[in-house]
Design a protein around this motif. Structure first.
Motif, PDB file in Angstrom:
ATOM      1  N   GLY A 153      19.604 -24.379 -25.093  1.00 59.11           N
ATOM      2  CA  GLY A 153      18.167 -24.145 -25.230  1.00 59.11           C
ATOM      3  C   GLY A 153      17.879 -22.669 -25.422  1.00 59.11           C
ATOM      4  O   GLY A 153      18.682 -21.931 -25.985  1.00 59.11           O
ATOM      5  N   SER A 154      16.756 -22.243 -24.892  1.00 60.25           N
ATOM      6  CA  SER A 154      16.391 -20.829 -25.023  1.00 60.25           C
ATOM      7  C   SER A 154      17.206 -19.991 -24.035  1.00 60.25           C
ATOM      8  O   SER A 154      17.705 -20.504 -23.027  1.00 60.25           O
ATOM      9  N   LEU A 155      17.306 -18.718 -24.324  1.00 65.18           N
ATOM     10  CA  LEU A 155      18.012 -17.817 -23.420  1.00 65.18           C
ATOM     11  C   LEU A 155      17.321 -17.789 -22.052  1.00 65.18           C
ATOM     12  O   LEU A 155      17.996 -17.736 -21.021  1.00 65.18           O
ATOM     13  N   ASP A 156      15.999 -17.891 -22.040  1.00 69.05           N
ATOM     14  CA  ASP A 156      15.265 -17.894 -20.772  1.00 69.05           C
ATOM     15  C   ASP A 156      15.628 -19.101 -19.910  1.00 69.05           C
ATOM     16  O   ASP A 156      15.866 -18.970 -18.709  1.00 69.05           O
ATOM     17  N   SER A 157      15.688 -20.295 -20.527  1.00 67.58           N
ATOM     18  CA  SER A 157      16.035 -21.490 -19.742  1.00 67.58           C
ATOM     19  C   SER A 157      17.506 -21.452 -19.319  1.00 67.58           C
ATOM     20  O   SER A 157      17.853 -21.887 -18.221  1.00 67.58           O
ATOM     21  N   PHE A 158      18.348 -20.918 -20.179  1.00 64.95           N
ATOM     22  CA  PHE A 158      19.766 -20.772 -19.841  1.00 64.95           C
ATOM     23  C   PHE A 158      19.918 -19.809 -18.663  1.00 64.95           C
ATOM     24  O   PHE A 158      20.706 -20.056 -17.747  1.00 64.95           O
ATOM     25  N   LYS A 183      26.232 -22.164 -27.709  1.00 67.12           N
ATOM     26  CA  LYS A 183      25.503 -22.392 -28.970  1.00 67.12           C
ATOM     27  C   LYS A 183      26.470 -22.634 -30.126  1.00 67.12           C
ATOM     28  O   LYS A 183      26.239 -23.493 -30.973  1.00 67.12           O
ATOM     29  N   TYR A 243      26.257 -18.105 -23.179  1.00 66.66           N
ATOM     30  CA  TYR A 243      25.143 -18.614 -23.977  1.00 66.66           C
ATOM     31  C   TYR A 243      25.564 -18.766 -25.443  1.00 66.66           C
ATOM     32  O   TYR A 243      25.413 -19.835 -26.045  1.00 66.66           O
ATOM     33  N   HIS A 244      26.128 -17.706 -26.018  1.00 66.34           N
ATOM     34  CA  HIS A 244      26.537 -17.769 -27.424  1.00 66.34           C
ATOM     35  C   HIS A 244      27.718 -18.724 -27.638  1.00 66.34           C
ATOM     36  O   HIS A 244      27.774 -19.424 -28.648  1.00 66.34           O
ATOM     37  N   ASP A 263      23.319 -28.341 -25.289  1.00 68.36           N
ATOM     38  CA  ASP A 263      22.622 -27.270 -25.995  1.00 68.36           C
ATOM     39  C   ASP A 263      21.981 -26.373 -24.942  1.00 68.36           C
ATOM     40  O   ASP A 263      21.227 -26.850 -24.087  1.00 68.36           O
TER      41      ASP A 263
END
Length: 193
Positions: A144-149, A135, A131-132, A142
């Motif tokens: 997106g949010s951590l939840d969508s990832f 980003k 994730y990071h 992209d």
């Protein structure tokens, strides 16, 4: 986004680094040698860490080679066009890297005595690191949010496919059990629980 990615045998790959031609060549025509050593990982699972260890083993602990040769030259990535070209010229014994799931590996692997070093990492750590990384470097879409990832990651829609089935379907059941116990110890649960 569609122009930045393509799907090969149900797995999403970024066009920036991968091509249909290279993936097909690796799977169907690349000749694995008996003395090849493959460093295989799911992305963000310790690839470079293991490469440093394998490089030091190959050089009998002498750090000179490791310090003077960049990692993608020490161990070319077979699924990338530039890595594939380097691997085809690489002197034996070859040290090679890959993020490919085992079902996309060269068919010639089955007829060889090549060694595979497969590094596993806790999926929670993979998720956070990927994730990071996504980003920071913008190599992938992209996140997106951590939840969508997290949803993409758990549904197998991430880069290089489903981390649970990366090695093989038979192994994934064993890995799921091991990771499930570890994650439960951390208070985490998964949708397939």
């Amino acid at each position: 986004m569609a122009d930045k990615y393509f799907t090969y045998k149900g797995i999403l790959f970024p066009r920036l680094d991968y091509s249909l031609e290279a993936l097909s060549y690796v799977e169907n025509e690349f000749q694995v040698q008996n003395d090849d050593v493959f460093n295989i990982t799911y992305p963000k699972s310790g690839t470079n860490w293991m490469l440093e260890i394998l490089s030091l083993i190959r050089s009998d602990g002498d750090p000179g080679w490791v310090r003077s040769v960049v990692n993608w030259d020490r161990a070319p990535w077979v699924e990338l066009q530039t890595g594939l070209e380097a691997a085809l010229k690489y002197p034996q014994p070859r040290l090679l890297c890959s993020h490919l799931p085992i079902q996309l590996f060269p068919k010639s692997l089955q007829r060889s005595k090549a060694k595979i070093i497969y590094t596993l990492r806790c999926p929670k750590d993979i998720l956070v690191s990927l994730y990071h990384f996504s980003k920071l470097l913008h190599l992938f879409k992209d996140p997106g949010s951590l939840d969508s990832f997290l949803e993409d990651f758990l549904s197998g829609n991430g880069i290089c496919g489903d981390w649970r089935n990366h090695l093989s379907e038979a192994q994934s059941q064993r890995f799921d059990t091991i990771y499930q116990k570890r994650m439960q110890g951390l208070g985490m649960t998964f949708p397939w629980d």
